[in-house]
Design a protein around this motif. Sequence first.
Motif, PDB file in Angstrom:
ATOM      1  N   ALA A 275      -0.225  15.289  -9.094  1.00  0.00           N
ATOM      2  CA  ALA A 275      -0.101  16.732  -9.295  1.00  0.00           C
ATOM      3  C   ALA A 275      -1.513  17.281  -9.312  1.00  0.00           C
ATOM      4  O   ALA A 275      -2.259  17.057 -10.259  1.00  0.00           O
ATOM      5  CB  ALA A 275       0.618  17.025 -10.609  1.00  0.00           C
ATOM      6  N   ARG A 513       9.244  22.225  -7.843  1.00  0.00           N
ATOM      7  CA  ARG A 513       8.767  21.073  -8.602  1.00  0.00           C
ATOM      8  C   ARG A 513       9.910  20.128  -8.953  1.00  0.00           C
ATOM      9  O   ARG A 513       9.797  18.904  -8.813  1.00  0.00           O
ATOM     10  CB  ARG A 513       8.075  21.559  -9.877  1.00  0.00           C
ATOM     11  CG  ARG A 513       7.302  20.478 -10.634  1.00  0.00           C
ATOM     12  CD  ARG A 513       7.897  20.002 -11.959  1.00  0.00           C
ATOM     13  NE  ARG A 513       8.964  20.709 -12.588  1.00  0.00           N
ATOM     14  CZ  ARG A 513       8.872  21.374 -13.730  1.00  0.00           C
ATOM     15  NH1 ARG A 513       7.711  21.467 -14.348  1.00  0.00           N
ATOM     16  NH2 ARG A 513       9.945  21.943 -14.258  1.00  0.00           N
ATOM     17  N   ASN A 517      10.406  16.226  -7.816  1.00  0.00           N
ATOM     18  CA  ASN A 517      10.632  15.108  -8.743  1.00  0.00           C
ATOM     19  C   ASN A 517      11.900  14.341  -8.400  1.00  0.00           C
ATOM     20  O   ASN A 517      11.928  13.103  -8.425  1.00  0.00           O
ATOM     21  CB  ASN A 517      10.719  15.619 -10.179  1.00  0.00           C
ATOM     22  CG  ASN A 517       9.356  15.857 -10.808  1.00  0.00           C
ATOM     23  OD1 ASN A 517       8.353  15.284 -10.380  1.00  0.00           O
ATOM     24  ND2 ASN A 517       9.309  16.713 -11.824  1.00  0.00           N
ATOM     25  N   PHE A 561       5.035  17.651 -12.665  1.00  0.00           N
ATOM     26  CA  PHE A 561       5.408  16.819 -11.524  1.00  0.00           C
ATOM     27  C   PHE A 561       5.053  15.365 -11.829  1.00  0.00           C
ATOM     28  O   PHE A 561       3.917  15.030 -12.153  1.00  0.00           O
ATOM     29  CB  PHE A 561       4.683  17.265 -10.256  1.00  0.00           C
ATOM     30  CG  PHE A 561       4.838  16.307  -9.106  1.00  0.00           C
ATOM     31  CD1 PHE A 561       6.051  16.200  -8.437  1.00  0.00           C
ATOM     32  CD2 PHE A 561       3.787  15.498  -8.705  1.00  0.00           C
ATOM     33  CE1 PHE A 561       6.206  15.309  -7.386  1.00  0.00           C
ATOM     34  CE2 PHE A 561       3.928  14.609  -7.651  1.00  0.00           C
ATOM     35  CZ  PHE A 561       5.131  14.517  -6.987  1.00  0.00           C
TER      36      PHE A 561
END
Length: 563
Positions: A275, A513, A517, A561
């Motif tokens: 990230a 985000r 993930n 993240f």
Amino acid sequence: MRDTLRRPRRGLLALLGSAALAFAGAIALPGTAEAANILTNAGFESGGLSPWTCTGNLGSVVSSPVHGGSKALAGAVTSSDNAQCSQTVPVQPGTTYKLSGWVRGSYVYLGVDGGASTWTTSPSAYSQLSVSFTTGASQTSATIYVHGWYAQGTYYADDISLDGPGGGGGGGDTQAPTAPTGLTSTGKSSSSVSLKWNASTDNVGVTAYDVYSGSAQVLSVPGTSATVGGLSAGTNYTFTVKARDAAGNVSGASNSVSVTTDTGGGGGGGGFKQAAPYLYEGWGDPPSPSTVMSATGVKWFTMAFVLDSGGCNPAWDGSRPLTGGADQSAINQIRSAGGDVVPSFGGWQGSKLGANCSSASALAGALQKVIDAYGLKAIDMDIENTDEFENEAVQAKILTALKTVKAGNPGLRTIVTFGTSTTGPTYYGNRLIEQAQSLNANIDVFTIMPFDFGGGSDMYGNTVNAAEGLKAKLKSTFGWDDATAYSHIGISGMNGLSDQQENTTPAIWTQIRDWANSHHIARLAFWSVNRDRPCPGGGVVSNCSGISQNNWQFTSITAGFTG
């Protein structure tokens, strides 16, 4: 100016080609010997290059386009290397041979070292080249070659034939090199394994080392180290290496080494996860990195931008010193707070190293200066605009340089960042991915920038569609499954208003985000921390997002993240 520079080169090509053809036609040829193709792996159907060797490690075997069978040779020409691939075979003295082959591409040459050659330009279809030559009175070997021309793009070759009697009984080299020793792994990632070994010896000389994964040859390299890419995450591979000389004699196998690649999923695996929003010390009221880190929990920053200060020398923005200035102060602050950085090379404007360095090796040298200056774990090449993204030769130069520094810095992660359409990579993005595969560049992360693409109001839907299009391209190009393809994807958005007035709100960025993930992609970034401040109605400016938000809200979201 560009056309003016190109015309003399093409004129020279025509002159050389005519001279080569005239030379071939002027030879008084005796009767051709009994026709029998004495080349090995002439159609590349083995799936590997051996016993062909290619300069700059720029040759690879591809499944399309082919002339016959299911495989062909691709030579990824650069501005400094014509990607010559050659094979040495034993021949009989004083004998006429006919060399022929099918080629496709702009200015492709077929010939014999020190003798006749011929060429053609057929960029969109295979055409056959043919030339004859007679060996010397005491000649016992001949080196056959095929190559493209500098900066003219990838060429293809298939079904190459050298018709005539094989050598034998004439005292040719029949002694194989000794087997390589000390094979060991020097690094790995979720998609690659780096190897090194001790050199073999030979009565004449070793010309190449063939790297095997199990029984399949996966690489041929001139030196004693290699990085095997395109591997699956969390998978065990067993490697061996064999040495080869100019006569095609092959050694026994080295010791074997087994390596399990890092896992590609999220949550504590060894795969690459980052990230890393962009931070720019050159504009936009740069915030204190430690303040942002304390407020958000973010650990990584993508530092923009390393450019050319002249003569292929890297500098921040092309003007601020590589070390000792504001950028190093920010990096020191980030590292003191437990974080780290990935410098970004290039961007939309400015004097870029990729475009201006004279060769892939020169560019690799410039990248190495920055790697050495900061002991880097990762680098990002932001490839944009006509000078880099749309220039095929520059794309190849950048990818070759990244391959070089990755091989020389075990564990270094390489990222390429580029624009996209709402449905996935554009023509230039697809070409970049294809060149990465052809060059075996072993890129860790392909990051798309899903903004300024006329995306309209649905920035979440269009971002996901673009990422899915990238995943599909990676699968088809590299043969990966879904999980492996996702693990090589990055997304770099633009917080708030984009230049085209697309609006990515904090709520939309949170959705993106969460999607990132759930699909375990490799990287999440945005442009930029400098703009991660509110100014509703402020428009597209350098130090705020143009919308209503909290300070550092996008950075906080990005810090969540995990891949």
